[in-house]
Design an enzyme around this catalytic site. Structure first.
Site, mmCIF file in Angstrom:
data_model
loop_
_atom_site.group_PDB
_atom_site.id
_atom_site.type_symbol
_atom_site.label_atom_id
_atom_site.label_comp_id
_atom_site.label_asym_id
_atom_site.label_seq_id
_atom_site.Cartn_x
_atom_site.Cartn_y
_atom_site.Cartn_z
ATOM 1 N N ASP A 38 50.196 37.299 50.887
ATOM 2 C CA ASP A 38 49.411 38.139 51.797
ATOM 3 C C ASP A 38 50.297 38.635 52.946
ATOM 4 O O ASP A 38 51.272 37.994 53.311
ATOM 5 C CB ASP A 38 48.231 37.315 52.336
ATOM 6 C CG ASP A 38 47.170 38.199 52.983
ATOM 7 O OD1 ASP A 38 47.197 39.424 52.792
ATOM 8 O OD2 ASP A 38 46.308 37.650 53.691
ATOM 9 N N ARG A 42 50.409 44.235 56.905
ATOM 10 C CA ARG A 42 50.766 43.971 58.308
ATOM 11 C C ARG A 42 52.270 44.117 58.538
ATOM 12 O O ARG A 42 52.721 44.625 59.556
ATOM 13 C CB ARG A 42 50.305 42.552 58.709
ATOM 14 C CG ARG A 42 48.876 42.535 59.215
ATOM 15 C CD ARG A 42 48.279 41.154 59.165
ATOM 16 N NE ARG A 42 47.898 40.818 57.795
ATOM 17 C CZ ARG A 42 47.396 39.653 57.439
ATOM 18 N NH1 ARG A 42 47.241 38.703 58.343
ATOM 19 N NH2 ARG A 42 47.053 39.424 56.189
ATOM 20 N N ARG A 51 51.506 51.371 54.129
ATOM 21 C CA ARG A 51 51.236 50.052 53.548
ATOM 22 C C ARG A 51 52.068 49.776 52.300
ATOM 23 O O ARG A 51 52.532 48.663 52.063
ATOM 24 C CB ARG A 51 49.750 49.927 53.174
ATOM 25 C CG ARG A 51 48.798 49.894 54.344
ATOM 26 C CD ARG A 51 47.356 49.844 53.830
ATOM 27 N NE ARG A 51 47.173 48.727 52.920
ATOM 28 C CZ ARG A 51 47.010 47.469 53.289
ATOM 29 N NH1 ARG A 51 46.991 47.164 54.567
ATOM 30 N NH2 ARG A 51 46.854 46.521 52.399
ATOM 31 N N ASN A 86 40.809 44.173 44.498
ATOM 32 C CA ASN A 86 41.825 45.110 44.994
ATOM 33 C C ASN A 86 41.621 46.550 44.507
ATOM 34 O O ASN A 86 42.225 47.477 45.046
ATOM 35 C CB ASN A 86 43.244 44.638 44.635
ATOM 36 C CG ASN A 86 43.734 43.477 45.478
ATOM 37 O OD1 ASN A 86 44.565 42.674 45.053
ATOM 38 N ND2 ASN A 86 43.215 43.343 46.702
ATOM 39 N N TRP A 87 40.744 46.761 43.505
ATOM 40 C CA TRP A 87 40.442 48.125 43.062
ATOM 41 C C TRP A 87 39.764 48.930 44.169
ATOM 42 O O TRP A 87 39.729 50.153 44.114
ATOM 43 C CB TRP A 87 39.519 48.109 41.834
ATOM 44 C CG TRP A 87 40.183 47.572 40.604
ATOM 45 C CD1 TRP A 87 39.910 46.384 39.991
ATOM 46 C CD2 TRP A 87 41.221 48.176 39.819
ATOM 47 N NE1 TRP A 87 40.712 46.209 38.887
ATOM 48 C CE2 TRP A 87 41.519 47.302 38.756
ATOM 49 C CE3 TRP A 87 41.938 49.382 39.918
ATOM 50 C CZ2 TRP A 87 42.489 47.578 37.798
ATOM 51 C CZ3 TRP A 87 42.910 49.658 38.965
ATOM 52 C CH2 TRP A 87 43.170 48.765 37.922
HETATM 53 C C1 FPP Z 1 48.501 41.361 49.970
HETATM 54 O O1 FPP Z 1 48.954 42.066 51.101
HETATM 55 C C2 FPP Z 1 49.307 41.687 48.809
HETATM 56 C C3 FPP Z 1 48.836 42.305 47.685
HETATM 57 C C4 FPP Z 1 47.447 42.721 47.521
HETATM 58 C C5 FPP Z 1 49.709 42.647 46.564
HETATM 59 C C6 FPP Z 1 50.876 41.762 46.299
HETATM 60 C C7 FPP Z 1 51.797 42.496 45.434
HETATM 61 C C8 FPP Z 1 53.143 42.508 45.499
HETATM 62 C C9 FPP Z 1 53.937 41.655 46.396
HETATM 63 C C10 FPP Z 1 53.927 43.444 44.623
HETATM 64 C C11 FPP Z 1 53.716 43.336 43.146
HETATM 65 C C12 FPP Z 1 53.805 41.971 42.599
HETATM 66 C C13 FPP Z 1 54.617 41.501 41.636
HETATM 67 C C14 FPP Z 1 54.411 40.123 41.144
HETATM 68 C C15 FPP Z 1 55.724 42.264 41.057
HETATM 69 P P1 FPP Z 1 47.930 42.987 51.907
HETATM 70 O O2 FPP Z 1 48.184 44.386 51.478
HETATM 71 O O3 FPP Z 1 46.522 42.509 51.711
HETATM 72 O O4 FPP Z 1 48.422 42.743 53.354
HETATM 73 P P2 FPP Z 1 47.551 42.785 54.702
HETATM 74 O O5 FPP Z 1 46.544 41.669 54.607
HETATM 75 O O6 FPP Z 1 48.568 42.557 55.760
HETATM 76 O O7 FPP Z 1 46.929 44.152 54.763
#
Ligand code: FPP
Length: 264
Positions: A38, A42, A51, A86-87
């Site tokens: 996560d 941010r 993002r 996430n969709w």
């Molecule tokens: C959460 O950060 C992260 C994700 C929803 C996606 C994670 C994916 C990757 C690191 C890339 C692809 C993965 C692989 C295994 C190749 P957020 O966007 O929710 O962050 P925030 O809470 O700060 O907004």
């Protein structure tokens, strides 16, 4: 090569990570480490970047973590890459995440093979776009005979959906209700045959499990770090493992059970 030697081989001599690695008790490693990656958004916001740049930077953390976990001798590593929820994100963000995943698989397949890592997907893979499924299938098939670390990516994954899918499969299998117990039911989950996570790591400080491996984390030790996922590196995994090794696990009893043993 022992796991310690394998880990040390990747650290420049005298680097502060070396002292951390030497503190790890390799007899008491978590068999299964699950991570909620996560904080990408941010991380990007702090840099006034879109993002998706956070996700892009997150790939470096994925690479580092997979390699470090394999060197440590972790049996199973499960990364939460994309949830069913996430969709709901903007279409452009979703398609970038899928593209990054595809690129990651292409560029890292050789590393997975060299490191004897077996790749798997947990989640409703059949609902993903055909080109993504093809890429995933290639990585799964090419690494199926590898005997080292099992690397699961949770994709189009939801913990409740997994339990529903398991219930459906149990019904389809014709198992009699009186024969269904916890062990048998676990055999219908996406993670059938794998040890439950001993250690659940969440980055970026949120104290939530976010529908991740709900069945399997029943007794997991939870470790939350303020570090944002794109900044997560070898050192942070060492710190999480060391924190885990200081915990007393009791599994509902009153006597401590050494970490790892009896983790089911
Ligand atoms: C959460 O950060 C992260 C994700 C929803 C996606 C994670 C994916 C990757 C690191 C890339 C692809 C993965 C692989 C295994 C190749 P957020 O966007 O929710 O962050 P925030 O809470 O700060 O907004």
């Amino acid at each position: 090569m022992s796991p310690l030697d394998s880990v040390l081989a990747s650290i420049p001599s005298g680097h502060p990570d070396e002292a951390l690695a030497r503190q790890i008790n390799f007899e008491r490693l978590p068999a299964h480490v699950a991570i909620i990656m996560d904080g990408n958004g941010r991380w990007a916001a702090q840099r006034h970047l879109p993002r998706v740049e956070g996700h892009r930077a997150g790939i470096d953390a994925v690479r580092d973590t997979v390699e470090t976990a394999a060197r440590l001798g972790i049996d199973v590593l499960t990364l939460y890459a994309f949830s069913l929820e996430n969709w709901k994100r903007p279409a452009a963000e979703v398609s970038t995440l899928m593209l990054l995943l595809k690129r990651y698989l292409r560029s890292e397949l050789q590393t997975l093979l060299t490191n004897n890592i077996q790749f798997r997907v947990i989640g409703r893979m059949e609902e993903l776009a055909p080109d993504i499924q093809d890429e995933l299938r290639t990585a799964i098939d090419r690494t199926v005979k590898n005997t080292g670390m099992l690397f699961n990516i949770a994709l189009n994954y939801g913990g409740r959906a997994e339990i529903v899918d398991a219930a459906r499969r149990a019904i389809e299998s014709g198992v009699r209700p009186q024969d269904l117990d916890e062990a048998r039911f676990a055999g219908f989950l996406y993670t059938a045959g794998q040890p439950d996570p001993d250690l659940l790591i969440r980055t970026s400080g949120e104290m939530r499990v976010s529908n991740y491996l709900l069945w399997q984390i029943a007794y997991a030790e939870i470790y939350v770090t303020e570090t944002l996922w794109p900044d997560f590196r070898r050192r942070h995994l060492f710190e999480a493992v060391l924190a885990y090794q200081k915990r007393e696990r009791r599994y509902g009893g009153i006597n401590p059970v050494p970490a790892v043993i009896g983790a089911q």
